[in-house]
Write a protein that holds these residues in place. Structure first.
Motif, PDB file in Angstrom:
ATOM      1  N   GLY A  58       0.813  -1.208   0.000  1.00  0.00           N
ATOM      2  CA  GLY A  58       0.000   0.000   0.000  1.00  0.00           C
ATOM      3  C   GLY A  58       0.847   1.259   0.000  1.00  0.00           C
ATOM      4  N   VAL A  59       0.350   2.305  -0.681  1.00  0.00           N
ATOM      5  CA  VAL A  59       1.002   3.615  -0.726  1.00  0.00           C
ATOM      6  C   VAL A  59      -0.053   4.672  -0.454  1.00  0.00           C
ATOM      7  CG1 VAL A  59       2.405   5.219  -2.090  1.00  0.00           C
ATOM      8  CG2 VAL A  59       2.513   2.760  -2.574  1.00  0.00           C
ATOM      9  N   THR A  60       0.210   5.566   0.502  1.00  0.00           N
ATOM     10  CA  THR A  60      -0.689   6.703   0.705  1.00  0.00           C
ATOM     11  C   THR A  60       0.093   7.993   0.488  1.00  0.00           C
ATOM     12  OG1 THR A  60      -0.270   6.701   3.100  1.00  0.00           O
ATOM     13  CG2 THR A  60      -2.197   5.482   2.310  1.00  0.00           C
ATOM     14  N   ARG A  61      -0.648   9.036   0.131  1.00  0.00           N
ATOM     15  CA  ARG A  61      -0.018  10.327  -0.104  1.00  0.00           C
ATOM     16  C   ARG A  61      -0.778  11.419   0.641  1.00  0.00           C
ATOM     17  NH1 ARG A  61      -1.097  11.629  -6.541  1.00  0.00           N
ATOM     18  NH2 ARG A  61      -3.369  11.837  -6.457  1.00  0.00           N
ATOM     19  N   GLN A  62      -0.115  12.579   0.804  1.00  0.00           N
ATOM     20  CA  GLN A  62      -0.651  13.634   1.647  1.00  0.00           C
ATOM     21  C   GLN A  62      -0.209  15.001   1.128  1.00  0.00           C
ATOM     22  OE1 GLN A  62       1.238  13.352   5.546  1.00  0.00           O
ATOM     23  NE2 GLN A  62       3.201  12.865   4.630  1.00  0.00           N
ATOM     24  N   TRP A  63      -0.842  16.043   1.670  1.00  0.00           N
ATOM     25  CA  TRP A  63      -0.382  17.408   1.437  1.00  0.00           C
ATOM     26  C   TRP A  63       0.598  17.799   2.539  1.00  0.00           C
ATOM     27  CZ3 TRP A  63      -1.516  18.019  -3.225  1.00  0.00           C
ATOM     28  CH2 TRP A  63      -2.797  17.928  -3.769  1.00  0.00           C
ATOM     29  N   VAL A  64       1.642  18.556   2.155  1.00  0.00           N
ATOM     30  CA  VAL A  64       2.638  19.043   3.097  1.00  0.00           C
ATOM     31  C   VAL A  64       2.781  20.543   2.909  1.00  0.00           C
ATOM     32  CG1 VAL A  64       5.103  18.998   3.663  1.00  0.00           C
ATOM     33  CG2 VAL A  64       3.902  16.870   3.244  1.00  0.00           C
ATOM     34  N   ASP A  65       2.872  21.273   3.992  1.00  0.00           N
ATOM     35  CA  ASP A  65       3.094  22.715   3.938  1.00  0.00           C
ATOM     36  C   ASP A  65       4.475  22.995   3.351  1.00  0.00           C
ATOM     37  OD1 ASP A  65       4.318  25.270   5.312  1.00  0.00           O
ATOM     38  OD2 ASP A  65       2.133  25.521   5.423  1.00  0.00           O
ATOM     39  N   GLU A  66       4.529  23.788   2.273  1.00  0.00           N
ATOM     40  CA  GLU A  66       5.802  24.020   1.577  1.00  0.00           C
ATOM     41  C   GLU A  66       6.793  24.782   2.429  1.00  0.00           C
ATOM     42  OE1 GLU A  66       5.632  24.147  -3.101  1.00  0.00           O
ATOM     43  OE2 GLU A  66       4.377  25.742  -2.263  1.00  0.00           O
ATOM     44  N   PRO A  71      -6.739  14.002  -3.799  1.00  0.00           N
ATOM     45  CA  PRO A  71      -7.599  13.000  -4.438  1.00  0.00           C
ATOM     46  C   PRO A  71      -6.788  11.729  -4.708  1.00  0.00           C
ATOM     47  CG  PRO A  71      -6.968  14.708  -6.001  1.00  0.00           C
ATOM     48  CD  PRO A  71      -6.502  15.171  -4.652  1.00  0.00           C
ATOM     49  N   ARG A  72      -7.483  10.578  -4.698  1.00  0.00           N
ATOM     50  CA  ARG A  72      -6.820   9.291  -4.930  1.00  0.00           C
ATOM     51  C   ARG A  72      -5.579   9.168  -4.028  1.00  0.00           C
ATOM     52  NH1 ARG A  72      -8.326  11.890  -9.087  1.00  0.00           N
ATOM     53  NH2 ARG A  72      -6.252  12.727  -9.466  1.00  0.00           N
ATOM     54  N   TRP A  73      -5.840   9.335  -2.755  1.00  0.00           N
ATOM     55  CA  TRP A  73      -4.739   9.402  -1.787  1.00  0.00           C
ATOM     56  C   TRP A  73      -4.248   8.027  -1.343  1.00  0.00           C
ATOM     57  CZ3 TRP A  73      -5.167   7.590   3.333  1.00  0.00           C
ATOM     58  CH2 TRP A  73      -6.459   7.146   3.692  1.00  0.00           C
ATOM     59  N   ARG A 116       2.342  21.155  -1.033  1.00  0.00           N
ATOM     60  CA  ARG A 116       2.904  20.291  -2.069  1.00  0.00           C
ATOM     61  C   ARG A 116       2.526  18.845  -1.767  1.00  0.00           C
ATOM     62  NH1 ARG A 116       7.322  17.394  -0.461  1.00  0.00           N
ATOM     63  NH2 ARG A 116       8.394  18.065   1.431  1.00  0.00           N
ATOM     64  N   LEU A 117       2.671  18.014  -2.778  1.00  0.00           N
ATOM     65  CA  LEU A 117       2.345  16.600  -2.639  1.00  0.00           C
ATOM     66  C   LEU A 117       3.525  15.829  -2.056  1.00  0.00           C
ATOM     67  CD1 LEU A 117       0.155  14.421  -3.347  1.00  0.00           C
ATOM     68  CD2 LEU A 117       1.444  14.035  -5.457  1.00  0.00           C
ATOM     69  N   ALA A 118       3.242  14.873  -1.182  1.00  0.00           N
ATOM     70  CA  ALA A 118       4.271  14.007  -0.613  1.00  0.00           C
ATOM     71  C   ALA A 118       3.671  12.630  -0.360  1.00  0.00           C
ATOM     72  CB  ALA A 118       4.798  14.588   0.696  1.00  0.00           C
ATOM     73  N   TRP A 119       4.537  11.626  -0.291  1.00  0.00           N
ATOM     74  CA  TRP A 119       4.036  10.322   0.134  1.00  0.00           C
ATOM     75  C   TRP A 119       3.948  10.320   1.658  1.00  0.00           C
ATOM     76  CZ3 TRP A 119       6.900   6.723   3.074  1.00  0.00           C
ATOM     77  CH2 TRP A 119       8.275   6.964   3.186  1.00  0.00           C
ATOM     78  N   ASP A 120       3.052   9.520   2.169  1.00  0.00           N
ATOM     79  CA  ASP A 120       2.799   9.481   3.603  1.00  0.00           C
ATOM     80  C   ASP A 120       3.282   8.179   4.223  1.00  0.00           C
ATOM     81  OD1 ASP A 120       1.800   9.842   6.167  1.00  0.00           O
ATOM     82  OD2 ASP A 120      -0.279   9.441   5.608  1.00  0.00           O
TER      83      ASP A 120
END
Length: 259
Positions: A62-70, A83-85, A137-141
């Motif tokens: 499994g892979v999840t992703r998240q938003w990160v404060d730049e 979306p599609r996290w 920005r997008l990052a993996w979680d």
């Protein structure tokens, strides 16, 4: 009359080994931050496959992703998810009821679950188009392996008439018959009741410090959850686990919570 207890058992609560690895980006300050994410995620995948070698056979990934404060490089937590996290990779050999630990999974399929297919899954999750909110920005979680087979140590000692029975302390069951499979010259065991032998996860911790005070731009943390006594209590199984962990330490990982 209660059946006689076996030598080994499934724990009520996992035992865990936690390792971490830090990364510095000063020499690559002009690199696209998404490429930083790819470097750490790929490193995490390679650590998982190195750990599993000869000990664990993953059945899902499994892979999840998240938003990160730049600006501050911190996850936004309750501020919403991309979306599609949540992405979930499985094979025809995965358990029929295997599903992600989280909701809204995007299911991917592959013929073989190995380092190559896991890296491809990470890239698909990172490259899937989405527009980040302003300042983020997008990052993996997290990367997860929740469904596993594990190599049985000393099968000739623990099996009787071709069967393996152990106790399940969580469900107060005795002499539970364990599913077995012969593969790659060894005998492998998997879940019969509540817990798979191992659960593996790597979490993206982002910028923080090691206990020695050294600062890193990004830290990833690998948790090895051991659910059966074969690989935790002293003996050949624990020696197999220690050998796998030592491989990672030689690659630059370290104890996340030193005494």
């Amino acid at each position: 009359m209660r059946p006689e207890l076996t030598e080994h058992y499934i724990f009520k609560d996992s035992r865990a080994i936690v390792l971490e690895r830090g990364f510095e980006w000063d020499s690559a300050s002009d690199r696209d931050p998404l490429e930083w994410e790819r470097v750490t995620a790929h490193y995490a995948v390679r650590a998982l496959t190195s750990l599993c070698e000869g000990l664990i056979r993953p059945m899902t990934f499994g892979v999840t992703r998240q938003w990160v404060d730049e600006e501050f490089d911190v996850p936004l937590g309750g501020a919403g998810k991309p979306p599609r996290w949540n992405w979930f990779l499985k094979t025809p050999q995965s358990p029929p009821d295997a599903e992600s630990a989280y909701v809204d999974e995007q299911v991917m399929e592959t013929a073989t679950l190995d380092e190559r297919s896991m890296l491809a899954a990470v890239d698909r999750a990172l490259d899937d188009p989405c527009t980040a909110p302003e300042g983020d920005r997008l990052a993996w979680d997290e990367l997860r392996i929740d469904h596993t087979w594990a190599r049985l140590p000393e099968p000739e000692r623990h099996m009787e008439n071709g069967e393996l029975c152990i106790d399940d302390y969580d469900n107060q069951l005795h002499r539970v018959r364990i599913p077995l499979e012969r593969a790659h010259g060894h005998i492998w065991a998997t879940k019969a009741t509540v817990w798979y032998p191992f659960l593996l996860g790597v979490t993206n911790k982002h910028g923080t410090s090691y206990p020695d005070g050294r600062e890193y731009d990004e830290i990833i943390e690998l948790t090895i959850s051991v659910n059966w006594s074969f690989w935790w209590n002293p003996g050949p199984g624990r020696a197999m686990l220690d050998q796998a962990v030592n491989r990672l330490i030689r690659q630059g990982w370290r104890d996340a919570y030193p005494q």
